[in-house]
Design a protein around this motif. Structure first.
Motif, PDB file in Angstrom:
ATOM      1  N   ARG A   7     100.248   7.479 -31.512  1.00 46.11           N
ATOM      2  CA  ARG A   7     100.692   6.200 -30.950  1.00 46.11           C
ATOM      3  C   ARG A   7     100.186   5.994 -29.522  1.00 46.11           C
ATOM      4  O   ARG A   7     100.155   6.935 -28.736  1.00 46.11           O
ATOM      5  N   HIS A   9      99.230   2.219 -26.650  1.00 45.38           N
ATOM      6  CA  HIS A   9      99.468   0.773 -26.571  1.00 45.38           C
ATOM      7  C   HIS A   9      98.429   0.083 -25.697  1.00 45.38           C
ATOM      8  O   HIS A   9      97.703   0.723 -24.946  1.00 45.38           O
ATOM      9  N   TYR A  32     100.874  -4.517 -27.550  1.00 45.27           N
ATOM     10  CA  TYR A  32     100.765  -3.960 -28.904  1.00 45.27           C
ATOM     11  C   TYR A  32     100.953  -2.448 -28.831  1.00 45.27           C
ATOM     12  O   TYR A  32     100.147  -1.749 -28.218  1.00 45.27           O
ATOM     13  N   VAL A  34     100.525   0.700 -30.814  1.00 44.97           N
ATOM     14  CA  VAL A  34      99.616   0.941 -31.935  1.00 44.97           C
ATOM     15  C   VAL A  34      99.839   2.316 -32.554  1.00 44.97           C
ATOM     16  O   VAL A  34      99.877   3.326 -31.837  1.00 44.97           O
ATOM     17  N   LEU A  63      91.361   1.475 -27.455  1.00 42.13           N
ATOM     18  CA  LEU A  63      92.345   0.502 -26.961  1.00 42.13           C
ATOM     19  C   LEU A  63      92.008   0.086 -25.534  1.00 42.13           C
ATOM     20  O   LEU A  63      92.284  -1.049 -25.127  1.00 42.13           O
ATOM     21  N   THR A  84      97.541 -10.569 -34.740  1.00 42.14           N
ATOM     22  CA  THR A  84      97.870  -9.149 -34.858  1.00 42.14           C
ATOM     23  C   THR A  84      97.112  -8.534 -36.029  1.00 42.14           C
ATOM     24  O   THR A  84      96.631  -7.398 -35.949  1.00 42.14           O
ATOM     25  N   ALA A  88      94.454  -5.526 -35.701  1.00 38.61           N
ATOM     26  CA  ALA A  88      94.638  -4.285 -36.460  1.00 38.61           C
ATOM     27  C   ALA A  88      93.326  -3.917 -37.158  1.00 38.61           C
ATOM     28  O   ALA A  88      92.908  -2.754 -37.156  1.00 38.61           O
ATOM     29  N   THR A 117      98.559   0.201 -37.420  1.00 38.46           N
ATOM     30  CA  THR A 117      99.681  -0.729 -37.295  1.00 38.46           C
ATOM     31  C   THR A 117      99.827  -1.149 -35.840  1.00 38.46           C
ATOM     32  O   THR A 117      99.869  -0.304 -34.951  1.00 38.46           O
ATOM     33  N   LEU A 118      99.915  -2.477 -35.612  1.00 40.13           N
ATOM     34  CA  LEU A 118     100.171  -2.986 -34.267  1.00 40.13           C
ATOM     35  C   LEU A 118     101.580  -3.582 -34.243  1.00 40.13           C
ATOM     36  O   LEU A 118     101.844  -4.617 -34.874  1.00 40.13           O
ATOM     37  N   GLU A 120     104.141  -5.678 -32.398  1.00 47.17           N
ATOM     38  CA  GLU A 120     104.057  -6.676 -31.326  1.00 47.17           C
ATOM     39  C   GLU A 120     105.416  -6.960 -30.686  1.00 47.17           C
ATOM     40  O   GLU A 120     105.476  -7.624 -29.652  1.00 47.17           O
ATOM     41  N   SER A 125     105.316  -6.673 -36.870  1.00 51.07           N
ATOM     42  CA  SER A 125     104.112  -5.856 -36.753  1.00 51.07           C
ATOM     43  C   SER A 125     103.121  -6.307 -37.823  1.00 51.07           C
ATOM     44  O   SER A 125     103.468  -7.036 -38.754  1.00 51.07           O
ATOM     45  N   SER A 127      99.489  -4.573 -40.010  1.00 52.07           N
ATOM     46  CA  SER A 127      98.693  -3.374 -40.283  1.00 52.07           C
ATOM     47  C   SER A 127      97.424  -3.739 -41.026  1.00 52.07           C
ATOM     48  O   SER A 127      97.365  -4.752 -41.728  1.00 52.07           O
TER      49      SER A 127
END
Lengths: 132, 132, 132, 132, 132, 132
Positions: A7, A9, A32, A34, A63, A84, A88, A117-118, A120, A125, A127
């Motif tokens: 994870r 962001h 986001y 992520v 990112l 989103t 993704a 997967t984002l 928000e 979210s 994906s």
């Protein structure tokens, strides 16, 4: 099937074109959070799906290419809504290219599929998942 | 495959019949924090799986038909245990009917599958997923 | 001391002035998941701190005045950085004014203090708290 | 397809062999917050996938065999790295054996597949999923 | 009062002495997800409590001095149980020293109090808070 | 000041009297995910605020007296609304009595204050805190 998830962001500004978006047609932004999931049917000799250090660093670099940007001005998104879902897919494609390029090491080549997967907000979210 | 997820909740009373349920055979209740995931292999011209405004409103209406009820007195559940599994299926079926009815717009018809998850506490949840 | 907490969110674009912000000096954005806590030493005759329906609606209206905006163009923030701290204070001040205005009903006047927290990612947040 | 998920945790010490692990080659430890998902295409007459009481107790017993241990000294892991991936598989295999042994009751035998996820921090997890 | 919170984590092995700890007297380990909250009554001219970049880097360095260690062998904990409470105090004291040392910049000196929380699982945490 | 927090949950049915509650005047229910925080200025010789095993067991017993009940029929709540605020106070009072009774051991008597939070959904909670 094994899955490893990491994870990170990023935070961007953007606007959408299309009446369906209502007030989101105005310039606004999002954080986001992520999750990238790497999947493989087998582990390597170390007992891992992928070198999580390389995976984390590669994800942070990908990112970082989006972070602190106004996506309305990014040439790579010209003429497209940076929803989103689209973002993704973008992270998925860039990670797939990095894996193909060897950025996750030789072990990265045994990754069979990914899900990106984002998140928000606390209530939504999107994906994108697919095979490599 | 793209997935869009939205979250909402509802709060109900109910009881279960069957020794397997132990003290849950007595009248009690639950908060269900619900995630509905909509899946499609392609995005529309706007770059989305579904109009998230319509999806959120439709979900809120469907959960509103259950919210603040004693499910033991609801005719639609007569003779059945309203377990988390059964309620996940109920929300799935009602959302599928709404999609079929056009409540999510023309775009809703491109949704290929859904997953509905009901989180009943910080340590338990149940889901139902299927094709449309 | 009793506390009631409600959660909602808003999504904005902005940029910061000052070298301390590094790449966040560029136009970017954020999702803020907002928790407002209302505190009182006593409950009313109904057994509540505040009418949570009115509190939720008022919070949604206040966040709606910020949601889907580019804060760099909002007159109320002219000449100031809209940091997470500043926005937490802004939401606090606007909610305090709404309470003073009677938007939370007569019961709202028994609220003694508030804490407003803006979660900007899974790893960072800022709060402002104070007496009313 | 129905899924029921239950959560518990365990806390262990271990070290890894292999340069890929960097500083994690030293003796350290982890809390694993574990989600076990049980999947079935049909519900039993009670409207459930599995007796969640038996499932929770069995999971707690299986994690208890790992909890508060130094995994470097456990004979069952001799010569292997106890990575998050390997431990997810271990919990999967032990739960599969328990189901086969009837520990989840007759109903447990209708479980078709499982997914075991070990969350090792707020930013990383690993899973193993498979058919029974 | 303003608060800024940042999150990071570390993973250690340790054991406890004392019958109260039961099976935790054996060598085991934990992931600690750490929240550090910095509090100040006023913001600086940039509109912030503290340079969050410096705060994050300093926190990461302090947790790095504990990460991937067997705390039973760390001289600084000799003769003491490294309970979650003790470790929260340790992180607090080391962050206070760093602030005093100027590691968070001149602005760090306006921080009036801190709270350090170590989350050891999804069901338990410990904190230490105090004035600077 | 040190704080130790433990989490558990209970599930109940109830209804409210008063127009302010709208549809919640009907019989419905809730899952409450409960956090109890124990606070003390000093640690004991073991380095802990309280025996977390005794605290967890005592909390589980107290919540067990509410779990799987219809609170409308509980004599202890006769004539009162069992709002989240009232239930937070109830858990606080019962835990305070247990501490006074020695249920948390001799060490429990050094607890100076507590905060009890009942999370009723992903968007709302209520707390009661006070000195012992």
């Amino acid at each position: 099937m094994y899955t490893v998830r990491v994870r990170d962001h990023f935070m961007i500004a953007h606007s959408f074109r299309g009446e369906v978006f209502g007030p989101a047609q105005k310039l606004h932004g999002a954080t986001y959070v992520v999750d990238v999931e790497f999947r493989s049917t087998a582990l390597d000799d170390n007992g891992i799906v992928v070198d999580i250090g390389l995976a984390t660093d590669t994800m942070h670099r990908i990112l970082g290419e989006l972070n602190f940007r106004n996506l309305d001005e990014e040439p790579s998104f010209k003429g497209r809504n940076t929803t989103t879902e689209v973002l993704a897919r973008t992270v998925f494609d860039r990670m797939a290219a990095a894996i193909s390029n060897g950025d996750l090491g030789a072990g990265g080549r045994s990754i069979e599929s990914m899900r990106v997967t984002l998140n928000e907000s606390h209530v939504a979210s999107a994906s994108y998942e697919g095979r490599l």
